[in-house]
Design a protein around this motif. Structure first.
Motif, PDB file in Angstrom:
ATOM      1  N   LYS A 510       0.858  -1.187   0.000  1.00  0.00           N
ATOM      2  CA  LYS A 510       0.000   0.000   0.000  1.00  0.00           C
ATOM      3  C   LYS A 510       0.900   1.245   0.000  1.00  0.00           C
ATOM      4  N   LEU A 511       0.624   2.118  -0.985  1.00  0.00           N
ATOM      5  CA  LEU A 511       1.394   3.369  -1.052  1.00  0.00           C
ATOM      6  C   LEU A 511       0.664   4.512  -0.358  1.00  0.00           C
ATOM      7  N   THR A 512      -0.599   4.676  -0.645  1.00  0.00           N
ATOM      8  CA  THR A 512      -1.366   5.773  -0.041  1.00  0.00           C
ATOM      9  C   THR A 512      -2.676   5.230   0.492  1.00  0.00           C
ATOM     10  N   ASP A 513      -3.083   5.764   1.673  1.00  0.00           N
ATOM     11  CA  ASP A 513      -4.366   5.450   2.308  1.00  0.00           C
ATOM     12  C   ASP A 513      -4.728   6.669   3.135  1.00  0.00           C
ATOM     13  N   GLY A 561      -0.979   0.889  -9.420  1.00  0.00           N
ATOM     14  CA  GLY A 561      -2.387   0.949  -9.774  1.00  0.00           C
ATOM     15  C   GLY A 561      -3.192   1.580  -8.661  1.00  0.00           C
ATOM     16  N   THR A 562      -4.437   1.892  -8.974  1.00  0.00           N
ATOM     17  CA  THR A 562      -5.355   2.538  -8.023  1.00  0.00           C
ATOM     18  C   THR A 562      -6.507   1.591  -7.735  1.00  0.00           C
ATOM     19  N   LEU A 563      -6.798   1.400  -6.411  1.00  0.00           N
ATOM     20  CA  LEU A 563      -7.927   0.576  -5.973  1.00  0.00           C
ATOM     21  C   LEU A 563      -8.981   1.508  -5.407  1.00  0.00           C
ATOM     22  N   GLY A 564     -10.145   1.519  -6.052  1.00  0.00           N
ATOM     23  CA  GLY A 564     -11.251   2.342  -5.585  1.00  0.00           C
ATOM     24  C   GLY A 564     -12.222   1.520  -4.770  1.00  0.00           C
ATOM     25  N   ILE A 565     -12.410   1.919  -3.498  1.00  0.00           N
ATOM     26  CA  ILE A 565     -13.333   1.205  -2.600  1.00  0.00           C
ATOM     27  C   ILE A 565     -14.674   1.924  -2.668  1.00  0.00           C
ATOM     28  N   ILE A 566     -15.668   1.295  -3.275  1.00  0.00           N
ATOM     29  CA  ILE A 566     -17.006   1.861  -3.393  1.00  0.00           C
ATOM     30  C   ILE A 566     -17.772   1.528  -2.119  1.00  0.00           C
ATOM     31  N   LEU A 567     -18.122   2.560  -1.335  1.00  0.00           N
ATOM     32  CA  LEU A 567     -18.826   2.380  -0.066  1.00  0.00           C
ATOM     33  C   LEU A 567     -20.333   2.375  -0.325  1.00  0.00           C
ATOM     34  N   GLU A 568     -20.972   1.261   0.014  1.00  0.00           N
ATOM     35  CA  GLU A 568     -22.422   1.159  -0.125  1.00  0.00           C
ATOM     36  C   GLU A 568     -23.073   1.946   1.002  1.00  0.00           C
ATOM     37  N   ASP A 569     -23.996   2.814   0.663  1.00  0.00           N
ATOM     38  CA  ASP A 569     -24.579   3.733   1.635  1.00  0.00           C
ATOM     39  C   ASP A 569     -25.520   3.000   2.587  1.00  0.00           C
ATOM     40  N   VAL A 570     -25.484   3.477   3.853  1.00  0.00           N
ATOM     41  CA  VAL A 570     -26.402   3.048   4.911  1.00  0.00           C
ATOM     42  C   VAL A 570     -27.094   4.299   5.431  1.00  0.00           C
ATOM     43  N   ASN A 571     -28.409   4.178   5.689  1.00  0.00           N
ATOM     44  CA  ASN A 571     -29.162   5.346   6.148  1.00  0.00           C
ATOM     45  C   ASN A 571     -28.815   5.608   7.612  1.00  0.00           C
TER      46      ASN A 571
END
Length: 848
Positions: A510-513, A561-571
């Motif tokens: 991991k390079l950036t977080d 490379g770039t890993l995009g974490i798609i966060l599923e929304d919670v109300n």
């Protein structure tokens, strides 16, 4: 003095004067005024009448004319008839007018024509009639050959006058070649009229001579009109034709058609135009190189044309012609001249460029870019460094992916092949290209069976290169539900070896977080959550959280490379009202609009439901009312005419799934027009504003205080100085009084002494202050103390009494009148030069 015609020169002269006898009578004192001529009764037109000696009458005359149009006067005084004249027994008169324009002199000579009284013998013989019919005094054509060899003087012709039968005639000539340039070229014998030339003449210099011949008697009479005599110089072919240029240079394109114009030559000849001497013929004598005859020349116009279509610049690029021009229409005895004509053969694109080889082989390592891999050469027989020679290369086949380009080296005319897009050995190990070449200029010949483009093949071998892992695609995504518990695992980023198409042996790091939310497994690249993930945090844009992964191969080569974490929304967020302070300007508004926002995804957001939250003993519903505007906004109304001031109004907002949040609104009812007006008030209910002073206002107040201290200090110093040294009393002090008046409302006038002006306030009972006249002055009002000049007034009353007092009694009786006047004079003398005369007369002091 009279003068008779000579009758003794020849025998029988009287018989030849049957038609004309002239007698001129000249008187001694009147010679130039009157002339008498005796003439026959009939005079033919053009007949010589007589002659008047003008030299004796007038030295010089610019204008000579006759008053009678039937007569003509010549410069020598000869009189001729212009029409047929019949004379009666009476005289006929006319006047000769002589005028000199130089000195404005004029002279008139009266001419009388009288009928001849003397009878002469007449001879009417046939011989005389025939002789008169053969009159010699007329223009005679005359010519001479140019460049004549003589002998000189050369006899040309004889001029004669028929009047020589009656008179002794002398001949003379004038004009160019005699008395004008060329002088003395011609002369005439006086007695015989024989005309001679003294030397050769060049026709190219003098084409002809226009002479005038004269026939006169020994006494100066002119029986004949001047005779125009033209001597024409006959041309001799004595001039060679000459070309206009010593060397002619023309250009003709190669392979041109037969009859194409090459150029035109021209020659000139100084001999007489439109004769054989100037009729020229052109011809070509010789052609170098002496190959087949390629050119022809028009004999009359001198235009050179091609007689063959075999002009080839690549064989012979220049021809030299020897040309000739000859007069006498080209006859062998004509004069001739030669010149040189150079004809340059112009290049056209009649030769195609051809590759020196038909096939080429080259190689390049994969992933190389902007590298030269091959140079190809061509041959072209056209003229070097021209558009007919310069080559244009193109790739015809095999470059569908755009990996190559080919350009022309302008110095060598070679084709240079480049790799502009990297090649992949794993995809293709060999590429076959077909290249073609043409010239910049179009091909001049028509396309034949063979193609107009030369082609060659190029084989490009791609070399393998250990290039490490490949991060493809560069951006990969995974989905994780927000608020997932720490330790949740998910697939991560995957890189692969381009040669084996496998991900084994690749290490991940991991390079950036940005938030430090996840950890990356070194061997598999999978991720594990380190803490709970919040989709609504500020660093999350569009619901995606990006981290950067570094993939490393066995040989240490890496890719990123770039890993995009798609966060599923919670109300997990209720709607809130961002603006929690609302201002209602009660004078112009009855409500205010409020809006809510929800940081969750739109599926967990609007439409919103707005409601008032009940608070015990607050009576919220009795004072406020809510109405919905749209899905995200509502309007808040106040009821029952609430007083000005701030209020706390709790509003609950629910999203579509029922999650709600209560937002306490601060509602301010203000006496204002705009919200900005209310923002500066400390008490919205009463509207009392807070006075805020700027820096300039504070500075002005400080300067005013300083000025008051200066005035008080001056007055104190002045009073002290007056006590020490008496000063003169002003003469008009008795005329000045102080009048105090209330400027806020009508008041009563009051008067007081000067001593009480600076030490007591209005309305006090201290000594020296005068009471009001009438009802007095109210506390807190404004009073004006004015100095009035010119009145004899005293104080009529003091405070609380109705008695009359003088100035001394008003002051308490302890101050002498002189002291009061002395103190006032001191104050007056100090202020008068500073305030000015005009200020003292009308100045008003205002007290608050």
């Amino acid at each position: 003095m009279a003068s008779d015609r000579p009758t003794r020169s020849r025998s029988g002269a009287l018989c030849r004067q049957l038609l004309l006898t002239l007698t001129i009578l000249t008187f001694a004192c009147d010679a130039c005024k009157k002339v008498t001529l005796h003439v026959p009764s009939k005079l033919d037109a053009g007949k010589f009448v007589g002659r008047v000696n003008l030299k004796e009458c007038f030295q010089s005359a610019n204008l000579i004319h006759s008053s009678d149009p039937d007569f003509q006067i010549l410069e020598d005084g000869s009189v001729y008839t212009t029409n047929v004249i019949l004379l009666s027994s009476e005289e006929r008169k006319f006047t000769i007018l002589l005028s000199n324009t130089d000195n404005q002199e004029e002279e008139k000579i009266l001419v009388l024509l009288q009928h001849q009284t003397k009878v002469l013998k007449k001879r009417h013989s046939r011989e005389k009639v025939l002789r008169r019919a053969k009159r010699r005094w007329a223009p005679i054509p005359c010519s001479m050959q140019e460049n004549s060899l003589g002998p000189f003087p050369l006899f040309l012709q004889q001029i004669q006058s028929d009047t020589a039968q009656n008179y002794t005639i002398f001949y003379s000539i004038r004009g160019p070649g005699v008395d004008r340039e060329p002088i003395n070229l011609f002369y005439v014998e006086r007695d015989t009229g024989n005309l001679f030339c003294t030397r050769p003449v060049d026709r190219e210099q003098y084409e002809s001579f226009e002479l005038i011949a004269f026939a006169t008697t020994p006494d100066g009479y002119t029986p004949e009109l001047p005779l125009p005599l033209v001597i024409r110089i006959e041309d001799e072919n004595d001039n060679y034709p000459i070309f206009t240029e010593t060397t002619y240079i023309f250009t003709v394109p190669e392979n041109c058609r037969v009859g194409s114009t090459v150029g035109q030559v021209c020659a000139t000849d100084k001999d007489e135009p439109d004769t054989m001497h100037t009729r020229l013929k052109y011809s070509i004598i010789e052609q170098l190189p002496a190959s087949a005859t390629l050119f022809s020349m028009h004999p009359t116009t001198g235009v050179i044309t091609t007689s063959s279509s075999q002009l080839d610049r690549e064989l012979i690029d220049k021809y030299q012609l020897k040309i000739k021009v000859q007069d006498m229409d080209g006859q062998y005895f004509g004069l001739q001249t030669t010149s040189t004509c150079i004809i340059n053969v112009e290049d056209v694109n009649d030769n195609l460029p051809t590759f020196t080889r038909t096939s080429y082989v080259t190689s390049v390592e994969e992933n190389r870019v902007d590298v030269e891999i091959l140079r190809v050469t061509v041959e072209d027989k056209d003229l070097i460094n021209t558009a007919n020679w310069r080559a244009n290369y193109t790739i015809l086949k095999g470059n569908e992916n755009g990996n190559f380009k080919i350009v022309t080296d302008p110095r060598t005319n070679e084709g240079v092949l480049y790799v502009v897009k990297p090649l992949n050995y794993e995809e293709r190990q060999q590429v076959n290209l077909q290249i073609g070449v043409v010239n910049e200029a179009p091909y001049s010949k028509e396309a034949s069976s063979r193609s107009v483009m030369s082609t060659a093949t190029v084989t490009v071998n791609v070399k393998n290169q250990d290039e490490g892992p490949e991060c493809s695609p560069a951006v990969q995504t995974v989905q994780i539900r927000e608020n997932a518990p720490p330790g949740t695992k998910s697939d991560g980023y995957k890189a692969y070896d381009p040669e084996t198409k496998s991900s084994s042996g690749i290490r991940y790091k991991k390079l950036t977080d940005p938030k430090g939310w996840v950890t990356v497994d070194e061997n598999s690249g999978s991720i594990t959550t380190f803490r709970s993930l919040d989709r609504e945090t500020e660093t999350i844009r569009g619901g995606a959280y990006n981290i950067t992964i570094l993939a490393s191969g066995k040989d240490g080569r890496t890719c990123t490379g770039t890993l995009g974490i798609i966060l599923e929304d919670v109300n997990d967020n209720g709607p809130v009202i961002p603006k929690q302070t609302v201002v209602i300007c009660k004078t112009v508004m009855s409500s205010a609009d409020i809006s809510a926002v929800d940081p969750d995804d739109p599926i967990n957001g609007p439409p919103f439901d707005f409601s008032l939250e009940s608070v015990p003993d607050a009576g919220i519903e009795r004072m406020w009312r809510l109405t919905k505007i749209n899905d995200t906004a509502a309007r808040l109304f106040y009821k029952n005419d609430l007083p000005f001031g701030p209020y706390q109004v709790p509003v609950r907002v629910r999203d579509r799934h029922g999650l709600s949040v209560v937002t306490p609104l601060k509602v301010i009812l203000c006496d204002c027009v705009t919200e900005n007006d209310c923002a500066l008030r400390t008490d919205p209910r009463t509207g009392n504003g807070e006075v805020r002073l700027g820096k300039w206002a504070i500075l002005a107040i400080l300067l005013g205080i300083a000025l008051l201290f200066c005035i008080l200090f001056t007055l104190v110093c002045g009073a002290t100085g007056t006590a020490k040294q008496p000063k003169a009393f002003p003469d008009d002090l008795a005329q000045q009084n102080l009048i105090v008046s209330n400027t806020e409302a009508p008041g009563d006038d009051k008067m007081c002494s000067t001593n009480g002006f600076t030490t007591h306030t209005v309305g006090s009972s201290a000594q020296g202050i005068c009471g009001t006249l009438g009802s007095g002055v109210k506390n807190g009002g404004q009073e004006t103390i004015e100095m009035v000049k010119g009145g004899h007034q005293t104080l009529e009353s003091c405070r609380g009494t109705g008695h009359h007092h003088t100035l001394d009694s008003c002051r308490g009786g302890h101050v002498e009148t002189d002291n009061c006047r002395y103190t006032y004079s001191e104050w007056h003398n100090f202020t008068q030069p500073r305030l000015g005369e005009e200020s003292i007369r009308g100045h008003t002091l205002v007290k608050n």
